[in-house]
Design an enzyme around this catalytic site. Structure first.
Site, PDB file in Angstrom:
ATOM      1  N   GLU A 201       0.915  -1.214  -0.096  1.00 30.97           N
ATOM      2  CA  GLU A 201      -0.132  -0.137   0.058  1.00 30.97           C
ATOM      3  C   GLU A 201       1.098   1.113  -0.038  1.00 30.97           C
ATOM      4  O   GLU A 201       0.575   2.165  -0.803  1.00 30.97           O
ATOM      5  CB  GLU A 201      -0.840  -0.040   1.260  1.00 30.97           C
ATOM      6  CG  GLU A 201      -1.058   1.039   2.215  1.00 30.97           C
ATOM      7  CD  GLU A 201      -1.475   0.663   3.440  1.00 30.97           C
ATOM      8  OE1 GLU A 201      -2.736   0.801   3.726  1.00 30.97           O
ATOM      9  OE2 GLU A 201      -0.853   0.047   4.262  1.00 30.97           O
TER      10      GLU A 201
ATOM     11  N   GLY B 251      -8.144  -7.833  11.920  1.00 31.85           N
ATOM     12  CA  GLY B 251      -8.982  -9.077  12.102  1.00 31.85           C
ATOM     13  C   GLY B 251     -10.329  -8.359  12.570  1.00 31.85           C
ATOM     14  O   GLY B 251     -10.321  -7.866  13.770  1.00 31.85           O
TER      15      GLY B 251
ATOM     16  N   MET C 213      -2.441  -4.411  15.360  1.00 30.96           N
ATOM     17  CA  MET C 213      -1.197  -4.574  16.308  1.00 30.96           C
ATOM     18  C   MET C 213      -0.524  -3.259  16.302  1.00 30.96           C
ATOM     19  O   MET C 213       0.691  -3.263  16.550  1.00 30.96           O
ATOM     20  CB  MET C 213      -0.335  -5.614  15.503  1.00 30.96           C
ATOM     21  CG  MET C 213      -0.744  -7.165  15.532  1.00 30.96           C
ATOM     22  SD  MET C 213       0.357  -8.175  14.679  1.00 30.96           S
ATOM     23  CE  MET C 213       1.583  -8.383  15.778  1.00 30.96           C
ATOM     24  N   GLU C 214      -1.290  -2.248  15.854  1.00 32.24           N
ATOM     25  CA  GLU C 214      -0.505  -0.876  15.684  1.00 32.24           C
ATOM     26  C   GLU C 214      -1.207   0.223  15.882  1.00 32.24           C
ATOM     27  O   GLU C 214      -0.851   1.300  16.748  1.00 32.24           O
ATOM     28  CB  GLU C 214       0.204  -0.888  14.419  1.00 32.24           C
ATOM     29  CG  GLU C 214       1.283  -1.708  13.679  1.00 32.24           C
ATOM     30  CD  GLU C 214       0.604  -2.689  13.106  1.00 32.24           C
ATOM     31  OE1 GLU C 214      -0.828  -2.718  12.763  1.00 32.24           O
ATOM     32  OE2 GLU C 214       1.140  -3.925  12.831  1.00 32.24           O
TER      33      GLU C 214
ATOM     34  N   ASP D 229      -9.524 -10.765   8.101  1.00 32.47           N
ATOM     35  CA  ASP D 229      -9.659 -12.023   8.393  1.00 32.47           C
ATOM     36  C   ASP D 229     -10.578 -11.821   9.645  1.00 32.47           C
ATOM     37  O   ASP D 229     -10.932 -10.818  10.102  1.00 32.47           O
ATOM     38  CB  ASP D 229      -8.376 -12.903   8.892  1.00 32.47           C
ATOM     39  CG  ASP D 229      -7.673 -11.946  10.133  1.00 32.47           C
ATOM     40  OD1 ASP D 229      -7.705 -12.219  11.388  1.00 32.47           O
ATOM     41  OD2 ASP D 229      -6.800 -10.884   9.535  1.00 32.47           O
TER      42      ASP D 229
HETATM   43  N1  SAH Z   1       0.792  -9.224   5.783  1.00 35.11           N
HETATM   44  C1  SAH Z   1       1.143 -10.225   6.151  1.00 35.11           C
HETATM   45  C2  SAH Z   1       0.564 -10.672   7.330  1.00 35.11           C
HETATM   46  C3  SAH Z   1       0.533  -9.468   8.204  1.00 35.11           C
HETATM   47  S1  SAH Z   1      -0.241 -10.145   9.826  1.00 35.11           S
HETATM   48  C4  SAH Z   1       1.572 -11.489   5.332  1.00 35.11           C
HETATM   49  O1  SAH Z   1       1.266 -11.096   4.044  1.00 35.11           O
HETATM   50  O2  SAH Z   1       1.682 -12.440   5.566  1.00 35.11           O
HETATM   51  C5  SAH Z   1       0.048  -8.810  10.677  1.00 35.11           C
HETATM   52  C6  SAH Z   1      -0.312  -7.450  10.361  1.00 35.11           C
HETATM   53  O3  SAH Z   1      -1.754  -7.737  10.304  1.00 35.11           O
HETATM   54  C7  SAH Z   1      -0.445  -6.293  11.304  1.00 35.11           C
HETATM   55  O4  SAH Z   1      -0.158  -5.038  10.912  1.00 35.11           O
HETATM   56  C8  SAH Z   1      -1.524  -6.581  12.047  1.00 35.11           C
HETATM   57  O5  SAH Z   1      -2.127  -5.093  12.635  1.00 35.11           O
HETATM   58  C9  SAH Z   1      -2.736  -6.796  11.167  1.00 35.11           C
HETATM   59  N2  SAH Z   1      -3.695  -8.147  11.355  1.00 35.11           N
HETATM   60  C10 SAH Z   1      -4.481  -8.531  10.624  1.00 35.11           C
HETATM   61  N3  SAH Z   1      -5.203  -9.328  11.232  1.00 35.11           N
HETATM   62  C11 SAH Z   1      -4.999  -9.455  12.466  1.00 35.11           C
HETATM   63  C12 SAH Z   1      -5.219 -10.084  13.577  1.00 35.11           C
HETATM   64  N4  SAH Z   1      -6.325 -11.166  13.647  1.00 35.11           N
HETATM   65  N5  SAH Z   1      -4.750  -9.977  14.771  1.00 35.11           N
HETATM   66  C13 SAH Z   1      -3.795  -9.037  14.792  1.00 35.11           C
HETATM   67  N6  SAH Z   1      -3.261  -8.265  13.952  1.00 35.11           N
HETATM   68  C14 SAH Z   1      -3.925  -8.385  12.583  1.00 35.11           C
END
Ligand code: SAH
Length: 253
Positions: free
Chosen positions: A12, A78, A195-196, A219
């Site tokens: 992005e 998520g 997470m941020e 997700d």
């Molecule tokens: N982009 C990665 C996966 C990222 S996971 C890949 O290609 O595999 C971590 C990122 O996804 C973090 O920025 C977090 O903020 C976000 N995120 C998405 N779903 C989440 C969940 N269920 N729990 C915590 N963070 C999540």
């Protein structure tokens, strides 16, 4: 006015970076800060990496070194509100750090940040409304132009919605029904987990500057996260957040 844009997805950042003009690049603390203009606004764009420490150190650098006076954070999350589907966009109106717990100390509430006297970081109503309108307008006008129908179908996306509510952040990827249940019971109006966001919101609060957090649901934070994450990020989520941010900046006063 200068806007700091932090993204948790490299893809992005690349999309947004392509739209910027007069760019200069500087590396610092394992981040690449891109300074330039977007729709006539001074902007500094950066891939924050993941987790609260990464995001808050990046936000602090944006403020201290690059002089930004507003922050926008984008990424995926998520969705824990059962009404949310993959591809929906969530705009935070409040952010909480769900892994902060010093409630063993007298008078401290769960999630309260020590010495700050608060657990939640509210976002200004006007900012939230601007972000909701920007995301809605991108979905309405650009979604079907910018994302192929077969890609939308692959991820079960029909007409995504934009909602606002509480976003909870913590240093863990959540993928358990039990944890989702626990957080939903503890945090009112919880829409999604990531997470941020709340870490950046704390930095913004401490520096007394506005902060917006926009997330695309990737997700459901439960055991059956069956999506192809990398493909979702590249072909769907990065377009959603990039499009929404561009719309937002187009209208920014
Ligand atoms: N982009 C990665 C996966 C990222 S996971 C890949 O290609 O595999 C971590 C990122 O996804 C973090 O920025 C977090 O903020 C976000 N995120 C998405 N779903 C989440 C969940 N269920 N729990 C915590 N963070 C999540």
């Amino acid at each position: 006015m200068k806007i700091g844009i932090l993204g948790a997805m490299d893809e992005e950042i690349n999309l947004l970076g392509k739209q910027m003009t007069n760019c200069t690049l500087e590396e610092r603390g394992k981040r690449e800060y891109i300074n330039g203009q977007l729709f006539g606004h001074d902007v500094c764009l950066v891939f924050s990496r993941w987790g609260k420490v990464a995001a808050s150190s990046t936000a602090t650098t944006l403020i201290e070194r690059y002089g930004v006076d507003q922050l926008i954070f984008t990424g995926v999350a998520g969705g824990v509100d059962p009404s949310l589907n993959i591809g929906d966009i969530v705009i935070a109106d409040t952010l909480i750090q769900h892994d902060m717990d010093v409630s063993f100390l007298p008078q401290m509430k769960e999630f309260e940040i020590p010495l700050l006297g608060r657990a939640d970081f509210p976002v200004g109503k006007k900012e939230v409304q601007k972000a909701v309108a920007a995301a809605e307008s991108w979905l309405q006008d650009n979604l079907r132009e910018e994302v192929a129908p077969e890609t939308l179908e692959e991820f079960g996306i029909d007409m995504p919605k934009v909602v606002c509510g509480t976003i909870a952040s913590g240093d863990q990827f959540i993928s358990s029904d039990e944890k989702v249940q626990y957080l939903r019971e503890k945090i009112p109006n919880l829409r999604c987990v990531e997470m941020e966001g709340a870490a950046v919101a704390q930095v913004a609060y401490e520096y007394d500057i506005p902060c917006l957090v926009l997330r695309t649901v990737s997700d459901k934070a439960n055991d059956d996260a069956v999506i192809d994450f990398p493909r979702f990020i590249t072909s769907v989520a990065s377009c959603f957040t990039c499009g929404s941010v561009l719309r937002l900046l187009e209208r920014w006063e």
